[in-house]
Design a protein around this motif. Structure first.
Motif, PDB file in Angstrom:
ATOM      1  N   LEU A 178       0.820  -1.212   0.000  1.00 25.17           N
ATOM      2  CA  LEU A 178       0.000   0.000   0.000  1.00 25.17           C
ATOM      3  C   LEU A 178       0.853   1.259   0.000  1.00 25.17           C
ATOM      4  O   LEU A 178       0.543   2.232  -0.707  1.00 25.17           O
ATOM      5  CB  LEU A 178      -0.936  -0.013   1.213  1.00 25.17           C
ATOM      6  N   GLN A 179       1.959   1.265   0.787  1.00 17.25           N
ATOM      7  CA  GLN A 179       2.769   2.478   0.861  1.00 17.25           C
ATOM      8  C   GLN A 179       3.546   2.699  -0.437  1.00 17.25           C
ATOM      9  O   GLN A 179       3.659   3.837  -0.902  1.00 17.25           O
ATOM     10  CB  GLN A 179       3.729   2.419   2.050  1.00 17.25           C
ATOM     11  N   ILE A 180       4.076   1.636  -1.029  1.00 13.39           N
ATOM     12  CA  ILE A 180       4.786   1.806  -2.302  1.00 13.39           C
ATOM     13  C   ILE A 180       3.811   2.224  -3.404  1.00 13.39           C
ATOM     14  O   ILE A 180       4.100   3.120  -4.207  1.00 13.39           O
ATOM     15  CB  ILE A 180       5.528   0.511  -2.687  1.00 13.39           C
ATOM     16  N   SER A 181       2.649   1.587  -3.439  1.00  9.56           N
ATOM     17  CA  SER A 181       1.638   1.965  -4.434  1.00  9.56           C
ATOM     18  C   SER A 181       1.233   3.421  -4.252  1.00  9.56           C
ATOM     19  O   SER A 181       1.130   4.183  -5.225  1.00  9.56           O
ATOM     20  CB  SER A 181       0.413   1.061  -4.309  1.00  9.56           C
ATOM     21  N   SER A 228      13.877   6.693   5.133  1.00  8.79           N
ATOM     22  CA  SER A 228      14.088   6.080   6.443  1.00  8.79           C
ATOM     23  C   SER A 228      13.813   4.584   6.392  1.00  8.79           C
ATOM     24  O   SER A 228      14.454   3.799   7.100  1.00  8.79           O
ATOM     25  CB  SER A 228      13.195   6.747   7.493  1.00  8.79           C
ATOM     26  N   GLY A 229      12.854   4.174   5.550  1.00 12.29           N
ATOM     27  CA  GLY A 229      12.581   2.751   5.398  1.00 12.29           C
ATOM     28  C   GLY A 229      13.766   1.998   4.824  1.00 12.29           C
ATOM     29  O   GLY A 229      14.090   0.885   5.260  1.00 12.29           O
ATOM     30  N   HIS A 244      10.197   7.313  11.830  1.00  9.52           N
ATOM     31  CA  HIS A 244       9.219   6.722  10.922  1.00  9.52           C
ATOM     32  C   HIS A 244       7.791   6.873  11.454  1.00  9.52           C
ATOM     33  O   HIS A 244       6.881   7.234  10.708  1.00  9.52           O
ATOM     34  CB  HIS A 244       9.552   5.249  10.725  1.00  9.52           C
ATOM     35  N   LYS A 245       7.617   6.621  12.736  1.00  2.46           N
ATOM     36  CA  LYS A 245       6.271   6.709  13.310  1.00  2.46           C
ATOM     37  C   LYS A 245       5.816   8.164  13.459  1.00  2.46           C
ATOM     38  O   LYS A 245       4.673   8.501  13.118  1.00  2.46           O
ATOM     39  CB  LYS A 245       6.226   5.990  14.660  1.00  2.46           C
ATOM     40  N   THR A 246       6.706   9.022  13.955  1.00  2.00           N
ATOM     41  CA  THR A 246       6.332  10.423  14.164  1.00  2.00           C
ATOM     42  C   THR A 246       6.000  11.103  12.834  1.00  2.00           C
ATOM     43  O   THR A 246       4.957  11.762  12.698  1.00  2.00           O
ATOM     44  CB  THR A 246       7.473  11.186  14.858  1.00  2.00           C
ATOM     45  N   VAL A 247       6.877  10.932  11.845  1.00  3.78           N
ATOM     46  CA  VAL A 247       6.643  11.536  10.534  1.00  3.78           C
ATOM     47  C   VAL A 247       5.404  10.934   9.881  1.00  3.78           C
ATOM     48  O   VAL A 247       4.608  11.638   9.248  1.00  3.78           O
ATOM     49  CB  VAL A 247       7.876  11.365   9.622  1.00  3.78           C
ATOM     50  N   GLY A 248       5.224   9.625  10.049  1.00  3.77           N
ATOM     51  CA  GLY A 248       4.068   8.960   9.447  1.00  3.77           C
ATOM     52  C   GLY A 248       2.746   9.518   9.938  1.00  3.77           C
ATOM     53  O   GLY A 248       1.847   9.820   9.135  1.00  3.77           O
ATOM     54  N   TYR A 249       2.613   9.696  11.245  1.00  4.05           N
ATOM     55  CA  TYR A 249       1.359  10.220  11.784  1.00  4.05           C
ATOM     56  C   TYR A 249       1.171  11.691  11.427  1.00  4.05           C
ATOM     57  O   TYR A 249       0.053  12.140  11.174  1.00  4.05           O
ATOM     58  CB  TYR A 249       1.307  10.028  13.305  1.00  4.05           C
ATOM     59  N   PHE A 250       2.285  12.444  11.403  1.00  2.00           N
ATOM     60  CA  PHE A 250       2.176  13.844  10.991  1.00  2.00           C
ATOM     61  C   PHE A 250       1.731  13.942   9.536  1.00  2.00           C
ATOM     62  O   PHE A 250       0.944  14.832   9.175  1.00  2.00           O
ATOM     63  CB  PHE A 250       3.516  14.555  11.179  1.00  2.00           C
ATOM     64  N   LEU A 251       2.218  13.032   8.694  1.00  2.00           N
ATOM     65  CA  LEU A 251       1.831  13.035   7.289  1.00  2.00           C
ATOM     66  C   LEU A 251       0.345  12.760   7.104  1.00  2.00           C
ATOM     67  O   LEU A 251      -0.281  13.298   6.192  1.00  2.00           O
ATOM     68  CB  LEU A 251       2.657  11.997   6.520  1.00  2.00           C
ATOM     69  N   LEU A 252      -0.221  11.913   7.948  1.00  2.00           N
ATOM     70  CA  LEU A 252      -1.658  11.657   7.844  1.00  2.00           C
ATOM     71  C   LEU A 252      -2.449  12.951   8.035  1.00  2.00           C
ATOM     72  O   LEU A 252      -3.398  13.231   7.294  1.00  2.00           O
ATOM     73  CB  LEU A 252      -2.092  10.623   8.895  1.00  2.00           C
ATOM     74  N   LEU A 253      -2.048  13.742   9.033  1.00  2.00           N
ATOM     75  CA  LEU A 253      -2.761  14.990   9.313  1.00  2.00           C
ATOM     76  C   LEU A 253      -2.511  16.039   8.231  1.00  2.00           C
ATOM     77  O   LEU A 253      -3.447  16.690   7.748  1.00  2.00           O
ATOM     78  CB  LEU A 253      -2.331  15.536  10.675  1.00  2.00           C
ATOM     79  N   SER A 254      -1.244  16.212   7.836  1.00  2.00           N
ATOM     80  CA  SER A 254      -0.924  17.248   6.858  1.00  2.00           C
ATOM     81  C   SER A 254      -1.471  16.907   5.472  1.00  2.00           C
ATOM     82  O   SER A 254      -1.913  17.802   4.737  1.00  2.00           O
ATOM     83  CB  SER A 254       0.585  17.477   6.798  1.00  2.00           C
TER      84      SER A 254
END
Length: 224
Positions: A70-73, A115-116, A152-162
């Motif tokens: 899902l993330q690569i797609s 980061s991945g 990875h987790k902090t940026v990931g959740y921030f990306l959901l909001l932004s």
């Protein structure tokens, strides 16, 4: 009802969006509005599947394969949406805030994918040749792995909001019809509701323990 669905939120403005800009919108909504949030939910709550006899059954790959796919797609589709708008003519003179949020999302997404790649080795039982060391960044929870998880987790959740803010801004600028707002908000509400239910049910299992179990013989489980 049908007239309301296809009417725009602001009847004083036209819903006028076409050509490349419309494809930019479709691709970004598919990527950031649908695929990437679903990948986050699966990664957080489906490391251990319903019916899985954990901790006797360990390291179920469903969440990892789904999250990666899902993330690569989503990343590929996001790139397509970016390229489409870069080559498009015209645009919206009053959309500086959409562009600002959008470029922030693009930049952080690049950091997220990087980061991945830099997360280090796995190690541990099942990841080494016969007789080889169990050592690995993840298994030993090295500084490299700890830093990766925090970023990875902090940026990931921030990306959901932004990204949600960027999508909402885009829909408003385009004066999108009501059905678009309704469909997307229903999907997001469904993911949020599912997340709350699974969180309260204790389904947010730590990645380390989902892979190797809770036994303190594993070095990562001896950390505070």
């Amino acid at each position: 009802m049908e007239e309301w669905l296809f009417a725009s939120m602001d009847p004083s403005r036209e819903h006028l969006i076409g050509g490349a800009i419309s494809w930019h919108a479709r691709l970004m909504v598919l990527s950031w509005g649908i695929l990437l949030p679903l990948g986050v939910v699966i990664a957080r709550y489906f490391k251990v599947l319903p019916g899985q006899n954990w901790p006797l059954e360990l390291d179920n790959k469903f969440w990892w394969r789904s999250h990666l796919t899902l993330q690569i797609s989503g990343g590929v589709i996001m790139t397509g949406g970016l390229l489409v708008v870069l080559v498009a003519e015209g645009g919206y003179a009053d959309s500086w805030y959409h562009r600002a949020i959008g470029w922030t999302v693009i930049a952080l997404a690049g950091l997220q994918f990087l980061s991945g790649w830099l997360r280090g080795t796995k190690g541990g039982p099942g990841d080494q040749a016969s007789g080889a060391s169990l050592a690995g960044d993840h298994y030993d929870m090295t500084v490299r792995r700890i830093v990766f998880e925090k970023i990875h987790k902090t940026v990931g959740y921030f990306l959901l909001l932004s990204s949600a803010a960027a999508i909402i801004a885009g829909l408003w600028i385009a004066n999108a019809p009501n059905w678009m707002w309704l469909l997307l908000s229903t999907y997001w509400a469904g993911l949020i509701t599912l997340s709350v239910v699974l969180q309260l049910a204790g389904r947010a299992v730590d990645t380390y323990q989902a892979i190797w179990g809770p036994d303190e013989s594993h070095p990562g489980n001896r950390r505070r």
